[in-house]
Write a protein that holds these residues in place. Structure first.
Motif, PDB file in Angstrom:
ATOM      1  N   UNK A   1       0.825  -1.211   0.000  1.00 42.91           N
ATOM      2  CA  UNK A   1       0.000   0.000   0.000  1.00 42.91           C
ATOM      3  C   UNK A   1       0.862   1.266   0.000  1.00 42.91           C
ATOM      4  N   UNK A   2       1.989   1.215   0.713  1.00 43.74           N
ATOM      5  CA  UNK A   2       2.889   2.366   0.736  1.00 43.74           C
ATOM      6  C   UNK A   2       3.430   2.700  -0.641  1.00 43.74           C
ATOM      7  N   UNK A   3       3.735   1.679  -1.433  1.00 48.02           N
ATOM      8  CA  UNK A   3       4.259   1.896  -2.784  1.00 48.02           C
ATOM      9  C   UNK A   3       3.208   2.545  -3.680  1.00 48.02           C
ATOM     10  N   UNK A   4       1.965   2.055  -3.591  1.00 49.09           N
ATOM     11  CA  UNK A   4       0.882   2.641  -4.386  1.00 49.09           C
ATOM     12  C   UNK A   4       0.659   4.100  -3.980  1.00 49.09           C
ATOM     13  N   UNK A   5       0.696   4.352  -2.689  1.00 47.09           N
ATOM     14  CA  UNK A   5       0.481   5.702  -2.139  1.00 47.09           C
ATOM     15  C   UNK A   5       1.567   6.662  -2.631  1.00 47.09           C
ATOM     16  N   UNK A   6       2.832   6.254  -2.517  1.00 48.62           N
ATOM     17  CA  UNK A   6       3.952   7.110  -2.908  1.00 48.62           C
ATOM     18  C   UNK A   6       3.968   7.350  -4.423  1.00 48.62           C
ATOM     19  N   UNK A   7       3.652   6.331  -5.193  1.00 48.79           N
ATOM     20  CA  UNK A   7       3.630   6.471  -6.654  1.00 48.79           C
ATOM     21  C   UNK A   7       2.593   7.499  -7.093  1.00 48.79           C
ATOM     22  N   UNK A   8       1.434   7.486  -6.438  1.00 50.84           N
ATOM     23  CA  UNK A   8       0.375   8.450  -6.774  1.00 50.84           C
ATOM     24  C   UNK A   8       0.855   9.884  -6.506  1.00 50.84           C
ATOM     25  N   UNK A   9       1.584  10.092  -5.438  1.00 51.21           N
ATOM     26  CA  UNK A   9       2.108  11.427  -5.119  1.00 51.21           C
ATOM     27  C   UNK A   9       3.095  11.873  -6.185  1.00 51.21           C
ATOM     28  N   UNK A  10       4.014  10.986  -6.550  1.00 48.61           N
ATOM     29  CA  UNK A  10       5.038  11.330  -7.543  1.00 48.61           C
ATOM     30  C   UNK A  10       4.409  11.589  -8.915  1.00 48.61           C
ATOM     31  N   UNK A  11       3.388  10.807  -9.254  1.00 42.16           N
ATOM     32  CA  UNK A  11       2.687  11.027 -10.526  1.00 42.16           C
ATOM     33  C   UNK A  11       1.999  12.387 -10.534  1.00 42.16           C
ATOM     34  N   UNK A  12       1.426  12.754  -9.392  1.00 43.48           N
ATOM     35  CA  UNK A  12       0.755  14.057  -9.285  1.00 43.48           C
ATOM     36  C   UNK A  12       1.768  15.195  -9.410  1.00 43.48           C
ATOM     37  N   UNK A  13       2.929  15.032  -8.780  1.00 45.25           N
ATOM     38  CA  UNK A  13       3.993  16.036  -8.902  1.00 45.25           C
ATOM     39  C   UNK A  13       4.454  16.176 -10.351  1.00 45.25           C
ATOM     40  N   UNK A  14       4.572  15.051 -11.041  1.00 45.34           N
ATOM     41  CA  UNK A  14       5.004  15.080 -12.445  1.00 45.34           C
ATOM     42  C   UNK A  14       3.959  15.782 -13.308  1.00 45.34           C
ATOM     43  N   UNK A  15       2.684  15.469 -13.106  1.00 41.45           N
ATOM     44  CA  UNK A  15       1.609  16.080 -13.889  1.00 41.45           C
ATOM     45  C   UNK A  15       1.580  17.594 -13.703  1.00 41.45           C
ATOM     46  N   UNK A  16       1.961  18.054 -12.483  1.00 40.70           N
ATOM     47  CA  UNK A  16       1.947  19.487 -12.198  1.00 40.70           C
ATOM     48  C   UNK A  16       3.303  20.143 -12.494  1.00 40.70           C
ATOM     49  N   UNK A  17       4.223  19.385 -13.116  1.00 39.78           N
ATOM     50  CA  UNK A  17       5.580  19.881 -13.440  1.00 39.78           C
ATOM     51  C   UNK A  17       6.328  20.361 -12.194  1.00 39.78           C
ATOM     52  N   UNK A  18       6.233  19.586 -11.130  1.00 40.00           N
ATOM     53  CA  UNK A  18       6.864  19.969  -9.867  1.00 40.00           C
ATOM     54  C   UNK A  18       7.985  19.022  -9.438  1.00 40.00           C
ATOM     55  N   UNK A  19       8.275  18.011 -10.236  1.00 45.86           N
ATOM     56  CA  UNK A  19       9.265  17.011  -9.830  1.00 45.86           C
ATOM     57  C   UNK A  19      10.669  17.588  -9.673  1.00 45.86           C
ATOM     58  N   UNK A  20      10.993  18.623 -10.439  1.00 48.03           N
ATOM     59  CA  UNK A  20      12.343  19.196 -10.372  1.00 48.03           C
ATOM     60  C   UNK A  20      12.479  20.258  -9.287  1.00 48.03           C
ATOM     61  N   UNK A  21      11.394  20.636  -8.677  1.00 51.07           N
ATOM     62  CA  UNK A  21      11.413  21.711  -7.690  1.00 51.07           C
ATOM     63  C   UNK A  21      11.865  21.193  -6.323  1.00 51.07           C
ATOM     64  N   UNK A  22      12.277  22.131  -5.475  1.00 53.81           N
ATOM     65  CA  UNK A  22      12.713  21.777  -4.122  1.00 53.81           C
ATOM     66  C   UNK A  22      11.497  21.351  -3.305  1.00 53.81           C
ATOM     67  N   UNK A  23      11.571  20.138  -2.729  1.00 49.53           N
ATOM     68  CA  UNK A  23      10.435  19.579  -1.986  1.00 49.53           C
ATOM     69  C   UNK A  23      10.688  19.611  -0.481  1.00 49.53           C
ATOM     70  N   UNK A  24       9.649  19.968   0.252  1.00 45.91           N
ATOM     71  CA  UNK A  24       9.686  19.942   1.710  1.00 45.91           C
ATOM     72  C   UNK A  24       8.534  19.059   2.165  1.00 45.91           C
ATOM     73  N   UNK A  25       8.879  17.917   2.748  1.00 48.10           N
ATOM     74  CA  UNK A  25       7.859  16.948   3.171  1.00 48.10           C
ATOM     75  C   UNK A  25       7.513  17.203   4.631  1.00 48.10           C
ATOM     76  N   UNK A  26       6.214  17.315   4.909  1.00 50.57           N
ATOM     77  CA  UNK A  26       5.750  17.542   6.282  1.00 50.57           C
ATOM     78  C   UNK A  26       4.725  16.472   6.642  1.00 50.57           C
ATOM     79  N   UNK A  27       4.987  15.754   7.714  1.00 45.95           N
ATOM     80  CA  UNK A  27       3.992  14.827   8.250  1.00 45.95           C
ATOM     81  C   UNK A  27       3.280  15.553   9.387  1.00 45.95           C
ATOM     82  N   UNK A  28       2.001  15.836   9.186  1.00 46.06           N
ATOM     83  CA  UNK A  28       1.234  16.607  10.160  1.00 46.06           C
ATOM     84  C   UNK A  28      -0.245  16.295   9.919  1.00 46.06           C
ATOM     85  N   UNK A  29      -1.128  17.142  10.447  1.00 45.46           N
ATOM     86  CA  UNK A  29      -2.539  17.008  10.095  1.00 45.46           C
ATOM     87  C   UNK A  29      -2.770  17.726   8.764  1.00 45.46           C
TER      88      UNK A  29
END
Length: 555
Positions: A247-275
């Motif tokens: 499930x983690x792999x499916x979840x992470x892949x969906x995020x990366x695909x969304x970033x690619x669709x929005x042309x954000x994969x090359x940008x600086x990413x800040x990951x926050x685990x919160x609400x």
């Protein structure tokens, strides 16, 4: 001679060894020989959250409500509980039952059978098995209280049966008389019982306390007198998938695909685990509502927390959707929602007061905000998220600049709402300890009216498996623990693996950890079973969020 803390640790080890054995085996009878070890170990441990567990007559009513808020409604009526993986039931005609305090799809097949989806890893399985063991122990007390020394059914039980029948037919009955009958069956005073009846009525997830006690007792009596044993089983698919990051792999892949669709994969990413509200409301609150200070933001947050129809909350959401906010719906089964915020779409370069972003839009940060993970699930999801994006056989590493963890935790000094700033995570029961450089310091949070404590955090195998003896040991020994939680070591394992071993992200990735106290398990009446933080949680939640943004970008 062993200390009480050592006995408790041994009991936790027995619990987990037994649960793993029963999971591998595929099924067991919780009140039979196979479940006896779990019952015995839980009694020896006597966790704080389960209060009166070891009392032979009195039921633990607050603990019962805590547990049933996290289990599917009606589970007390079911003789068979089957833990399953995601196996296609979401597309069937069966209506999913989703507990509000532990979101997972559950399916009631008939009067006797409940299926419960387990997609959050081993921690989730251990958690539900512990809660179910508690329920079965309490059901045995109800049976004893409902019968006399010769095994005859008491008049209190007969009256309860009639009350539940009236309740099912929608007929009016005398609540005070019903509470009096019930008080004998739960071994509590009339006042305590009446108060508990009111609490259960306010719960959005559980049936009435009259119905719950009746059905728990009924199944225990039928098992003892007629041999209709209760059973817990695990599907073959669940046993096959567990630990494989499906499930983690499916979840992470969906995020990366969304970033690619929005042309954000090359940008600086800040990951926050919160609400999923504080980061959005903080960033867009300043932009949409022209909030000028942190204090004004906190006032807005309190108003928004009053209800979903709040106009300011709606204004922020509408503004966000037109300025770089992307909601990533979860269809993987992890039950971890994700939001992406592209700050290049903000109308001004000021992120929050005193923090100005680059005028060059391509250099502005992108935030990936994920909802709270559960226990071991934190490693599964973070490990997959930090891996390079694989498409058409080609790998592309993510430009991850920081990882920030805001978590809820039990505090060992101080009270609800206070803050904990860790410098290490000690993984309970293992040799896996993770010292790390936390960009946050205690001084970052002083002067805001909250207690702030710094030291190591204990990542426990389950918050419902802790008692005062163990926690006192961690606090007073050289471990210098200030709190306990379930995810910190798992996040650190993923971060350190990705940055120092696999080199899939930069080695100098910034790490920020801060926790706010949801409870103090060392104080009677302040455990998780005593209730949620409510409005007390607004300040620590938004203060940590604000400080994350300030620490990352303020020059």
């Amino acid at each position: 001679m062993r200390t009480r803390a050592q006995e408790s640790r041994a009991a936790i080890e027995r619990l987990y060894i037994t649960m793993r054995h029963l999971f591998t085996r595929g099924n067991y009878k919780p009140m039979g020989v196979s479940g006896e070890s779990l019952v015995s170990a839980l009694r020896v441990l006597s966790p704080e959250i389960y209060g009166l567990l070891t009392d032979e007559e009195k039921l633990e009513l607050d603990g019962l409500l805590y547990v049933l808020d996290r289990l599917p409604r009606g589970i007390e009526e079911c003789r068979f509980v089957r833990l399953i993986s995601r196996e296609g039931y979401e597309s069937s005609h069966l209506e999913p039952i989703v507990p509000p305090k532990r979101r997972r799809n559950c399916y009631r097949l008939d009067d006797e059978v409940m299926y419960v989806e387990m997609t959050r890893g081993r921690s989730d399985i251990y958690d539900i098995l512990t809660h179910l063991t508690f329920l079965y122990i309490e059901s045995a007390k109800i049976m004893r209280n409902a019968t006399d020394a010769k095994g005859n059914i008491s008049s209190n039980w007969i009256m309860l049966e009639q009350i539940v029948a009236k309740e099912n037919r929608g007929e009016v009955f005398d609540r005070e008389a019903a509470s009096a009958y019930l008080s004998h069956l739960v071994g509590r005073t009339f006042e305590e019982t009446a108060r508990a009846v009111d609490k259960f009525e306010k719960s959005s997830n559980s049936n009435s306390l009259f119905s719950i006690i009746y059905h728990l007792g009924k199944l225990a009596i039928k098992e003892a007198e007629e041999g209709f044993a209760r059973e817990i089983s695990f599907s073959a698919t669940l046993r096959e998938r567990i630990g494989h990051h499906v499930y983690g792999e499916q979840w992470a892949t969906k995020i990366k695909e969304t970033l690619e669709e929005a042309n954000l994969l090359d940008r600086e990413l800040h990951i926050i685990s919160a609400n999923l509200h504080s980061v959005k409301n903080t960033i867009y609150g300043f932009q949409a509502l022209k909030v000028k200070t942190y204090e004004e933001l906190e006032d807005v947050a309190r108003e928004i927390s009053q209800g979903d129809k709040n106009k300011q909350g709606q204004s922020i959401t509408e503004f966000a959707e037109g300025h770089g906010f992307i909601n990533v719906p979860d269809d993987s089964g992890t039950n971890i929602g994700v939001q992406i915020i592209d700050t290049a779409m903000l109308p001004t370069s000021q992120l929050i007061p005193g923090v100005k972003l680059s005028d060059e839009l391509s250099k502005r940060p992108v935030f990936v905000v994920m909802d709270y993970a559960f226990g071991e699930q934190a490693y599964e999801c973070f490990d997959e998220l930090l891996k390079p994006y694989l498409k058409n056989g080609k790998k592309k590493a993510l430009n991850v600049a920081s990882t920030s963890i805001m978590g809820k935790a039990g505090i060992l000094q101080g009270g609800k709402g206070d803050l904990m700033i860790p410098n290490a995570h000690v993984f309970e029961g293992t040799a896996d300890n993770y010292p790390f450089k936390n960009e946050f310091k205690k001084s970052d949070f002083e002067g805001f009216g909250l207690g702030v404590y710094s030291g190591s955090m204990v990542t426990v195998l389950g918050t419902s498996l802790q008692n005062k003896d163990i926690l006192q040991y961690f606090m007073e020994s050289s471990w210098n623990a200030v709190g306990l939680e379930m995810e910190g070591a798992h996040y650190q394992k993923a971060i350190q693996s990705a940055s120092k071993i696999r080199r899939s992200i930069r080695s100098n990735v910034k790490t920020l950890y801060a926790y706010y106290a949801s409870d103090n398990p060392l104080e009677t009446g302040s455990t998780l079973a005593s209730g949620a933080l409510g409005m007390e949680g607004v300040r620590p939640t938004y203060l940590i969020t604000y400080k994350i943004l300030e620490k990352l970008f303020k020059k």
